[in-house]
Design a protein around this motif. Sequence first.
Motif, PDB file in Angstrom:
ATOM      1  N   PHE A  85      -2.233  49.334  97.294  1.00 51.90           N
ATOM      2  CA  PHE A  85      -2.566  49.007  98.679  1.00 51.90           C
ATOM      3  C   PHE A  85      -2.312  47.532  98.977  1.00 51.90           C
ATOM      4  CE2 PHE A  85      -4.941  53.014  98.553  1.00 51.90           C
ATOM      5  CZ  PHE A  85      -4.631  53.521  99.808  1.00 51.90           C
ATOM      6  N   THR A  86      -2.570  46.667  98.002  1.00 53.60           N
ATOM      7  CA  THR A  86      -2.312  45.243  98.195  1.00 53.60           C
ATOM      8  C   THR A  86      -0.819  44.983  98.344  1.00 53.60           C
ATOM      9  OG1 THR A  86      -4.278  44.667  96.898  1.00 53.60           O
ATOM     10  CG2 THR A  86      -2.638  42.941  97.209  1.00 53.60           C
ATOM     11  N   SER A  87      -0.018  45.678  97.532  1.00 49.88           N
ATOM     12  CA  SER A  87       1.436  45.538  97.636  1.00 49.88           C
ATOM     13  C   SER A  87       1.930  46.011  99.005  1.00 49.88           C
ATOM     14  CB  SER A  87       2.123  46.336  96.520  1.00 49.88           C
ATOM     15  OG  SER A  87       3.526  46.295  96.655  1.00 49.88           O
ATOM     16  N   MET A  88       1.407  47.152  99.474  1.00 44.32           N
ATOM     17  CA  MET A  88       1.785  47.647 100.800  1.00 44.32           C
ATOM     18  C   MET A  88       1.445  46.629 101.883  1.00 44.32           C
ATOM     19  SD  MET A  88       0.597  51.631 100.822  1.00 44.32           S
ATOM     20  CE  MET A  88       0.879  52.720  99.429  1.00 44.32           C
TER      21      MET A  88
ATOM     22  N   TYR B 184      -0.488  52.601 113.379  1.00 41.47           N
ATOM     23  CA  TYR B 184      -1.904  52.607 113.018  1.00 41.47           C
ATOM     24  C   TYR B 184      -2.111  52.773 111.518  1.00 41.47           C
ATOM     25  CZ  TYR B 184      -2.905  52.877 117.998  1.00 41.47           C
ATOM     26  OH  TYR B 184      -2.982  52.593 119.343  1.00 41.47           O
ATOM     27  N   LEU B 185      -1.209  53.483 110.856  1.00 36.18           N
ATOM     28  CA  LEU B 185      -1.336  53.667 109.413  1.00 36.18           C
ATOM     29  C   LEU B 185      -1.305  52.323 108.699  1.00 36.18           C
ATOM     30  CD1 LEU B 185      -1.521  55.488 106.958  1.00 36.18           C
ATOM     31  CD2 LEU B 185       0.972  55.744 107.021  1.00 36.18           C
ATOM     32  N   LYS B 186      -0.487  51.396 109.216  1.00 38.30           N
ATOM     33  CA  LYS B 186      -0.404  50.071 108.621  1.00 38.30           C
ATOM     34  C   LYS B 186      -1.759  49.364 108.659  1.00 38.30           C
ATOM     35  CE  LYS B 186       1.881  46.966 110.963  1.00 38.30           C
ATOM     36  NZ  LYS B 186       3.041  46.248 111.535  1.00 38.30           N
ATOM     37  N   TYR B 187      -2.480  49.510 109.778  1.00 37.07           N
ATOM     38  CA  TYR B 187      -3.777  48.846 109.898  1.00 37.07           C
ATOM     39  C   TYR B 187      -4.840  49.538 109.043  1.00 37.07           C
ATOM     40  CZ  TYR B 187      -1.577  46.201 113.574  1.00 37.07           C
ATOM     41  OH  TYR B 187      -0.731  45.356 114.259  1.00 37.07           O
TER      42      TYR B 187
ATOM     43  N   ILE C  98      -4.135  50.732 106.127  1.00 39.16           N
ATOM     44  CA  ILE C  98      -3.844  50.171 104.797  1.00 39.16           C
ATOM     45  C   ILE C  98      -4.453  48.784 104.662  1.00 39.16           C
ATOM     46  CG2 ILE C  98      -1.980  49.299 103.335  1.00 39.16           C
ATOM     47  CD1 ILE C  98      -0.280  51.636 104.411  1.00 39.16           C
ATOM     48  N   TYR C  99      -4.337  47.966 105.705  1.00 37.36           N
ATOM     49  CA  TYR C  99      -4.962  46.635 105.678  1.00 37.36           C
ATOM     50  C   TYR C  99      -6.467  46.757 105.459  1.00 37.36           C
ATOM     51  CZ  TYR C  99      -0.651  44.822 107.831  1.00 37.36           C
ATOM     52  OH  TYR C  99       0.646  44.472 108.102  1.00 37.36           O
ATOM     53  N   LEU C 100      -7.086  47.694 106.194  1.00 34.85           N
ATOM     54  CA  LEU C 100      -8.540  47.866 106.107  1.00 34.85           C
ATOM     55  C   LEU C 100      -8.953  48.321 104.717  1.00 34.85           C
ATOM     56  CD1 LEU C 100     -11.284  47.895 107.534  1.00 34.85           C
ATOM     57  CD2 LEU C 100     -10.809  50.260 108.225  1.00 34.85           C
TER      58      LEU C 100
END
Length: 276
Positions: free
Chosen positions: A25-28, A239-242, A244-246
């Motif tokens: 997740f950090t890499s993404m 939204y999927l990107k956010y 992943i950030y969360l």
Amino acid sequence: MKAKTRVIIGYLFILLGIFMPLLAFTSMSYRELMANKNYASFKARDSQVTDDLIDYNKKVIKGDSNIIDPFDNEDYVGAYDIKGIDKDEVFAYLIIPKLDMKKPIYLDATFDHLDWGVAQVEGTSLPLGGMSTRSVIAGHRGWWGDLMFYNVDKLEVGDEIFIDGRTGLLEYRVTGTDIISPSDWESILPVAGKDMVTLLTCHPKRPPRPKRLLINAERVEEKKADVKAVVEEKTEVNYLKYVIYLVTIIGWLAMVLVFIRMMGYIRSSKRRSRRR
């Protein structure tokens, strides 16, 4: 085994259980956050179209090349013979506004290149545009540390795909999709009189993925006054990107909290030992 040791080992297993998926997740998150900066660095380069690049595409039109499925041949390395080209450098950028995607395009869909971004499949046209050319851009259907082409099935007829490279920004619009077998390469050969780009990935979304999904798009000949504004205007929220950030933030907070609790337990255990 003492109770204290068992508790500490338990904490370590919890930390390891959080850390392993958190790395992905950090890499993404990092790749998504750096996408615009990396694209800007690429745009600062001054790369030109050479005769060798044009000759390569002419050979593809004549059918003087072989195509190998990049997903079933991880050890494959293409035999490119293009003067002045470093295959490990970014050749162009793939931009898909609907998916809020900016991915570097490499030449030759090797294991490493498909790990770094997306890649032109050897034996298909280089992403330069031109009549009777068809550049096939391969990408994983999700990859460790990167979404890659995970959501390309959301593209519909009329959606825009941009290729930004040595010939400037080229705009394509999706014309349809196909599902083929890994050996059905006639489906991605150039079409006379058409300027095409095809996105290639595994199908279905969840493994096993015995088929290949093609997203076909044709060139749109329109003059754009402000290319950057056009791309930004059409870019939709991913939204999927956010999410992943969360998840990444929550994961690191969980790591810190568990580590603090483990250290607190170790210190309190030492104090109890001294009092005895």
